[in-house]
Design a protein around this motif. Structure first.
Motif, PDB file in Angstrom:
ATOM      1  N   TYR A   4      -0.763  -0.061 -29.163  1.00  0.00           N
ATOM      2  CA  TYR A   4      -0.120   0.419 -30.376  1.00  0.00           C
ATOM      3  C   TYR A   4      -1.139   0.622 -31.495  1.00  0.00           C
ATOM      4  N   TYR A  19      -2.866   3.821 -30.918  1.00  0.00           N
ATOM      5  CA  TYR A  19      -2.035   4.954 -31.336  1.00  0.00           C
ATOM      6  C   TYR A  19      -2.141   5.159 -32.848  1.00  0.00           C
ATOM      7  N   GLN A  20      -1.992   4.084 -33.613  1.00  0.00           N
ATOM      8  CA  GLN A  20      -2.083   4.182 -35.067  1.00  0.00           C
ATOM      9  C   GLN A  20      -3.476   4.645 -35.506  1.00  0.00           C
ATOM     10  N   ILE A  29      -3.788   8.330 -35.019  1.00  0.00           N
ATOM     11  CA  ILE A  29      -3.075   9.054 -36.084  1.00  0.00           C
ATOM     12  C   ILE A  29      -3.948   9.109 -37.333  1.00  0.00           C
ATOM     13  N   TYR A  71      -5.326  12.582 -38.834  1.00  0.00           N
ATOM     14  CA  TYR A  71      -4.296  13.045 -39.772  1.00  0.00           C
ATOM     15  C   TYR A  71      -4.794  14.151 -40.697  1.00  0.00           C
ATOM     16  N   ALA A  92       4.474  13.569 -36.671  1.00  0.00           N
ATOM     17  CA  ALA A  92       3.977  12.193 -36.825  1.00  0.00           C
ATOM     18  C   ALA A  92       4.934  11.369 -37.684  1.00  0.00           C
ATOM     19  N   ALA A  93       5.418  11.968 -38.762  1.00  0.00           N
ATOM     20  CA  ALA A  93       6.346  11.261 -39.654  1.00  0.00           C
ATOM     21  C   ALA A  93       7.660  10.957 -38.941  1.00  0.00           C
ATOM     22  N   ASP A 133       7.291   8.131 -36.491  1.00  0.00           N
ATOM     23  CA  ASP A 133       7.169   6.835 -37.151  1.00  0.00           C
ATOM     24  C   ASP A 133       8.521   6.339 -37.657  1.00  0.00           C
ATOM     25  N   GLU A 134       9.372   7.257 -38.126  1.00  0.00           N
ATOM     26  CA  GLU A 134      10.651   6.880 -38.721  1.00  0.00           C
ATOM     27  C   GLU A 134      11.787   6.744 -37.707  1.00  0.00           C
ATOM     28  N   ARG A 165      11.610   5.637 -34.161  1.00  0.00           N
ATOM     29  CA  ARG A 165      10.921   5.139 -32.969  1.00  0.00           C
ATOM     30  C   ARG A 165      11.827   5.041 -31.743  1.00  0.00           C
ATOM     31  N   LEU A 205       7.170   0.133 -29.141  1.00  0.00           N
ATOM     32  CA  LEU A 205       8.106   0.845 -30.002  1.00  0.00           C
ATOM     33  C   LEU A 205       9.545   0.402 -29.818  1.00  0.00           C
TER      34      LEU A 205
END
Length: 286
Positions: free
Chosen positions: A7, A10-11, A14, A18, A29-30, A33-34, A36, A81
């Motif tokens: 994880y 992954y972050q 990003i 970005y 991407a957003a 994230d919002e 999952r 996730l």
């Protein structure tokens, strides 16, 4: 790589990419994230529709982050996730039967949910289409997966798919030499590392045969060789007391595949399911 490191990786990807993301990629991407849970539950087509983009754009986004595609990203992040599952008590030789039952119930629920939640609908659909239109379908397995392979053979025969199952090594190698373009070779192996299965699928690909793998590891050698990969739960441990859970996951995927074949066939032949049921009933009455 540990679950947490996956994880974090992954972050990190990003963050590193970005600034070079397009407007669409930032939007994806957003959304990821919002939402999952949706990322794990929905197909790439359904997600694209919700985000307001295309499946191709999501695939490119995943590849920009150095994943092979959307399915690869989902499987890599599945454990991170999803909501943290309830801790399953360890089963030891001192565990009493009542506690073993409770542990297995939790393991079954988690493994099956993980399998059906994360399987790529696109891969299932493509695999069903290839099997439906194949001249011949040969099924291969290694170890305990032979139980699932034989069940798959029976389920496909029930819906009139010309297929065969080869569990014996010598016969398997004799059979693979008969395959050619227009045929399908299916390999079932938990680890995806069986030398026999890898050699069989390599030979099949040399004959330009479509290859399908059913395994627990999308990053295994088997997963890399196969044209289509159907991965089941990453929660199944490689342990003697868990091997039957892997079989349950394999059978869940095989059942899903059979259902998709019936669904696709019924679109072009409304009587298909009726004829299949009659054939099964006739066989039972003999």
């Amino acid at each position: 790589m540990t679950e947490q490191n996956q994880y974090e990786a992954y972050q990190s990807r990003i963050s590193q990419n970005y600034s070079s993301f397009s407007k669409t990629q930032k939007k994806i991407a957003a959304y990821f994230d919002e939402h999952r849970q949706e990322v794990l539950r929905l197909s790439i087509t359904s997600l694209a529709r919700k985000i307001g983009t295309s499946p191709a754009a999501i695939s490119r986004f995943c590849q920009t982050l150095h994943y092979k595609g959307f399915s690869d990203l989902k499987f890599s992040l599945a454990k991170n996730l999803t909501d943290t599952p309830a801790v399953v008590p360890a089963i030891t030789y001192d565990t009493d039967l009542a506690d073993i039952k409770k542990s297995y119930l939790q393991l079954y629920n988690q493994a099956l949910a993980d399998t059906l939640m994360n399987i790529s609908e696109q891969q299932i659909s493509l695999a069903a289409r290839e099997i439906m239109h194949a001249n011949r379908v040969y099924i291969y397995s290694s170890g305990n997966s032979g139980i699932s392979a034989f069940s798959m053979y029976q389920l496909l025969m029930q819906i009139e798919i010309p297929c065969n199952y080869f569990g014996e090594r010598q016969l398997a190698f004799m059979s693979v030499s008969q395959l050619k373009k227009g045929d399908v070779a299916i390999a079932i192996n938990f680890s995806g590392a069986s030398s026999t299965i890898l050699e069989l699928l390599t030979l099949a690909k040399q004959n330009k045969v479509t290859t399908i793998a059913i395994t627990s590891d999308s990053q295994s050698y088997l997963g890399r060789i196969a044209d289509l990969i159907l991965c089941y739960s990453t929660l199944v441990e490689d342990d003697l007391r868990h091997v039957h859970i892997a079989r349950m996951c394999e059978l869940a995927l095989i059942g899903l595949l059979q259902s998709e074949i019936i669904r696709q066939a019924s679109k072009t032949n409304s009587e298909y399911l009726k004829y299949t049921k009659l054939a099964i009933e006739k066989a039972r009455n003999k």
